[in-house]
Motif scaffolding. Structure first.
Motif, PDB file in Angstrom:
ATOM      1  N   PRO A  97     -21.636  29.173   2.975  1.00  0.00           N
ATOM      2  CA  PRO A  97     -21.959  27.887   2.263  1.00  0.00           C
ATOM      3  C   PRO A  97     -23.210  27.759   1.868  1.00  0.00           C
ATOM      4  CG  PRO A  97     -21.298  27.493   4.564  1.00  0.00           C
ATOM      5  CD  PRO A  97     -21.204  28.984   4.220  1.00  0.00           C
ATOM      6  N   ALA A  98     -24.191  28.382   2.664  1.00  0.00           N
ATOM      7  CA  ALA A  98     -25.476  28.221   2.317  1.00  0.00           C
ATOM      8  C   ALA A  98     -25.858  28.985   0.946  1.00  0.00           C
ATOM      9  CB  ALA A  98     -26.421  28.748   3.494  1.00  0.00           C
ATOM     10  N   MET A  99     -25.396  30.016   0.793  1.00  0.00           N
ATOM     11  CA  MET A  99     -25.277  30.779  -0.424  1.00  0.00           C
ATOM     12  C   MET A  99     -24.967  29.946  -1.898  1.00  0.00           C
ATOM     13  SD  MET A  99     -24.480  34.801   0.773  1.00  0.00           S
ATOM     14  CE  MET A  99     -24.543  35.490  -1.003  1.00  0.00           C
ATOM     15  N   ARG A 100     -23.579  29.270  -1.555  1.00  0.00           N
ATOM     16  CA  ARG A 100     -23.017  28.612  -2.562  1.00  0.00           C
ATOM     17  C   ARG A 100     -24.039  27.247  -2.809  1.00  0.00           C
ATOM     18  NH1 ARG A 100     -19.191  26.829   0.155  1.00  0.00           N
ATOM     19  NH2 ARG A 100     -18.025  28.894  -0.214  1.00  0.00           N
ATOM     20  N   GLU A 101     -24.573  26.754  -1.897  1.00  0.00           N
ATOM     21  CA  GLU A 101     -25.493  25.673  -2.172  1.00  0.00           C
ATOM     22  C   GLU A 101     -26.839  26.064  -2.875  1.00  0.00           C
ATOM     23  OE1 GLU A 101     -28.060  22.377   0.582  1.00  0.00           O
ATOM     24  OE2 GLU A 101     -26.434  23.158   1.456  1.00  0.00           O
ATOM     25  N   ALA A 102     -27.164  27.290  -2.505  1.00  0.00           N
ATOM     26  CA  ALA A 102     -28.507  27.876  -3.057  1.00  0.00           C
ATOM     27  C   ALA A 102     -28.120  28.505  -4.475  1.00  0.00           C
ATOM     28  CB  ALA A 102     -29.172  28.803  -2.183  1.00  0.00           C
ATOM     29  N   GLY A 103     -27.104  28.744  -4.642  1.00  0.00           N
ATOM     30  CA  GLY A 103     -26.515  29.390  -6.191  1.00  0.00           C
ATOM     31  C   GLY A 103     -26.960  30.975  -5.803  1.00  0.00           C
ATOM     32  N   PRO A 105     -25.405  34.385  -5.856  1.00  0.00           N
ATOM     33  CA  PRO A 105     -24.083  34.808  -6.398  1.00  0.00           C
ATOM     34  C   PRO A 105     -23.526  35.874  -5.451  1.00  0.00           C
ATOM     35  CG  PRO A 105     -25.624  35.583  -7.935  1.00  0.00           C
ATOM     36  CD  PRO A 105     -26.254  34.687  -6.738  1.00  0.00           C
ATOM     37  N   ARG A 106     -24.252  36.902  -4.677  1.00  0.00           N
ATOM     38  CA  ARG A 106     -24.051  38.361  -4.440  1.00  0.00           C
ATOM     39  C   ARG A 106     -24.310  38.566  -3.028  1.00  0.00           C
ATOM     40  NH1 ARG A 106     -23.850  43.418  -8.187  1.00  0.00           N
ATOM     41  NH2 ARG A 106     -22.511  41.651  -9.285  1.00  0.00           N
ATOM     42  N   LEU A 107     -23.021  39.053  -2.151  1.00  0.00           N
ATOM     43  CA  LEU A 107     -23.209  39.170  -0.907  1.00  0.00           C
ATOM     44  C   LEU A 107     -23.011  40.762  -0.717  1.00  0.00           C
ATOM     45  CD1 LEU A 107     -23.834  38.640   2.102  1.00  0.00           C
ATOM     46  CD2 LEU A 107     -21.601  37.818   2.138  1.00  0.00           C
ATOM     47  N   ILE A 108     -24.001  41.575  -0.089  1.00  0.00           N
ATOM     48  CA  ILE A 108     -23.612  42.688   0.051  1.00  0.00           C
ATOM     49  C   ILE A 108     -23.554  42.993   1.758  1.00  0.00           C
ATOM     50  CG2 ILE A 108     -24.433  45.251  -0.220  1.00  0.00           C
ATOM     51  CD1 ILE A 108     -26.049  44.032  -2.643  1.00  0.00           C
ATOM     52  N   CYS A 109     -22.512  43.371   2.390  1.00  0.00           N
ATOM     53  CA  CYS A 109     -22.445  43.402   3.647  1.00  0.00           C
ATOM     54  C   CYS A 109     -21.823  44.774   4.289  1.00  0.00           C
ATOM     55  CB  CYS A 109     -21.366  42.436   4.232  1.00  0.00           C
ATOM     56  SG  CYS A 109     -21.212  42.119   5.947  1.00  0.00           S
ATOM     57  N   VAL A 110     -22.557  44.936   5.590  1.00  0.00           N
ATOM     58  CA  VAL A 110     -22.306  46.289   6.327  1.00  0.00           C
ATOM     59  C   VAL A 110     -21.474  46.022   7.595  1.00  0.00           C
ATOM     60  CG1 VAL A 110     -24.652  46.541   7.218  1.00  0.00           C
ATOM     61  CG2 VAL A 110     -22.849  48.565   7.066  1.00  0.00           C
ATOM     62  N   ARG A 153     -17.997  34.231  -3.669  1.00  0.00           N
ATOM     63  CA  ARG A 153     -19.307  35.107  -3.768  1.00  0.00           C
ATOM     64  C   ARG A 153     -18.731  36.136  -4.557  1.00  0.00           C
ATOM     65  NH1 ARG A 153     -22.548  31.526  -4.705  1.00  0.00           N
ATOM     66  NH2 ARG A 153     -20.415  30.675  -4.951  1.00  0.00           N
ATOM     67  N   GLU A 154     -19.699  36.915  -5.187  1.00  0.00           N
ATOM     68  CA  GLU A 154     -19.531  38.591  -5.568  1.00  0.00           C
ATOM     69  C   GLU A 154     -19.836  39.414  -4.308  1.00  0.00           C
ATOM     70  OE1 GLU A 154     -21.336  37.677 -10.083  1.00  0.00           O
ATOM     71  OE2 GLU A 154     -22.450  39.003  -8.506  1.00  0.00           O
ATOM     72  N   TRP A 155     -18.866  39.851  -3.711  1.00  0.00           N
ATOM     73  CA  TRP A 155     -19.047  40.605  -2.428  1.00  0.00           C
ATOM     74  C   TRP A 155     -18.860  41.886  -2.500  1.00  0.00           C
ATOM     75  CZ3 TRP A 155     -14.856  42.597  -0.320  1.00  0.00           C
ATOM     76  CH2 TRP A 155     -13.430  42.065  -0.731  1.00  0.00           C
ATOM     77  N   VAL A 156     -19.424  42.709  -1.572  1.00  0.00           N
ATOM     78  CA  VAL A 156     -19.138  44.144  -1.497  1.00  0.00           C
ATOM     79  C   VAL A 156     -19.295  44.199   0.142  1.00  0.00           C
ATOM     80  CG1 VAL A 156     -19.656  46.620  -1.772  1.00  0.00           C
ATOM     81  CG2 VAL A 156     -20.030  45.046  -3.587  1.00  0.00           C
ATOM     82  N   ILE A 157     -18.091  44.858   0.917  1.00  0.00           N
ATOM     83  CA  ILE A 157     -18.416  45.227   2.231  1.00  0.00           C
ATOM     84  C   ILE A 157     -18.162  46.516   2.367  1.00  0.00           C
ATOM     85  CG2 ILE A 157     -17.190  44.978   4.616  1.00  0.00           C
ATOM     86  CD1 ILE A 157     -15.796  42.241   3.445  1.00  0.00           C
ATOM     87  N   ALA A 158     -19.530  47.237   2.989  1.00  0.00           N
ATOM     88  CA  ALA A 158     -19.551  48.715   3.234  1.00  0.00           C
ATOM     89  C   ALA A 158     -19.112  49.016   4.643  1.00  0.00           C
ATOM     90  CB  ALA A 158     -20.966  49.109   2.894  1.00  0.00           C
ATOM     91  N   ARG A 159     -18.401  50.179   4.899  1.00  0.00           N
ATOM     92  CA  ARG A 159     -17.820  50.437   6.213  1.00  0.00           C
ATOM     93  C   ARG A 159     -18.248  51.757   6.823  1.00  0.00           C
ATOM     94  NH1 ARG A 159     -11.657  48.369   5.199  1.00  0.00           N
ATOM     95  NH2 ARG A 159     -11.836  46.149   5.760  1.00  0.00           N
ATOM     96  N   PRO A 160     -19.504  52.027   6.935  1.00  0.00           N
ATOM     97  CA  PRO A 160     -19.937  53.361   7.313  1.00  0.00           C
ATOM     98  C   PRO A 160     -19.389  53.766   8.512  1.00  0.00           C
ATOM     99  CG  PRO A 160     -21.484  51.795   8.014  1.00  0.00           C
ATOM    100  CD  PRO A 160     -20.559  50.995   7.095  1.00  0.00           C
TER     101      PRO A 160
END
Length: 213
Positions: A97-103, A105-110, A153-160
């Motif tokens: 929600p903080a990302m949405r409030e701040a505008g 767009p993109r979250l890249i998570c591992v 959000r525009e998201w990518v979840i990396a699973r190493p």
């Protein structure tokens, strides 16, 4: 070039992502409790010591950024086995929600191989390690992944897979389709290479690729 926030950038994959994002020409802000101790100096680097579970700190950290690399980790030890783990889901519940409030767009998570629907893909030894050492952490990563999947959000979840301290090679497998998922080793530097590439590429948006060398 983008302005990137790296959460958990003081060590491991996060620190490698900081180095490589700077090398790629991005502006980088690091949010971590020990951010000011990171062994990197660069005119495009800003360090912010703080807690990812503090909403006020998060809002400050997100100001003016274009993308977030979420690379939180916890120290291995008895606590990871004996006590419930909630860091990943709690941080993500606040971040989205903080990302949405701040505008932003993109979250890249591992997360890691074994999170979400990759849980049973690693063979007998992998399942045993999960049962004994990793279950609590990965139960929380499962929640984290679902929160991200359900977000706007525009998201990518990396699973190493199994992490090593090897060098960056740029030669690793990105396995998107479940039938291709295989557990393997990969250097933290190569995981960071993948994360940084997602800052300005769209190919893997909305996917949960497994990574292996």
């Amino acid at each position: 070039m983008a302005h990137v926030l790296v959460i958990g950038g003081s060590r491991g994959i996060g620190l490698e992502a900081v180095r490589q994002a700077l090398e790629a020409g991005h502006r980088v802000r690091v949010l971590a409790r020990t951010a000011r101790r990171i062994p990197v100096r660069h005119p495009n680097l800003e360090t912010m010591a703080g807690d990812a579970l503090d909403p006020v700190t998060l809002r400050r950290a997100l100001d003016g950024v274009d993308a977030v690399i979420l690379a939180l980790g916890i120290a291995a030890g008895p606590g990871m086995v004996l006590r419930p783990v909630t860091l990943f889901s709690r941080a993500t519940r606040l971040l989205l929600p903080a990302m949405r409030e701040a505008g932003v767009p993109r979250l890249i998570c591992v997360t890691g191989f074994g999170a979400g629907d990759s849980r049973d893909r690693g063979g007998c030894l992998h399942r045993l390690a999960f049962a004994v050492f990793l279950k609590r952490a990965y139960d929380d990563k499962d929640i984290q992944e679902q929160l991200i999947r359900d977000s706007d959000r525009e998201w990518v979840i990396a699973r190493p897979g199994i992490l090593t301290d090897g060098r960056r090679t740029g030669r690793y497998r990105v396995m998107v389709e479940p039938e291709t998922w295989r557990l393997g080793t990969i250097s933290r530097a190569d995981v960071a290479d993948f994360l940084v590439r997602q800052i300005d590429q769209d190919r893997y948006i909305g996917t949960t690729p497994a990574l292996a060398g």
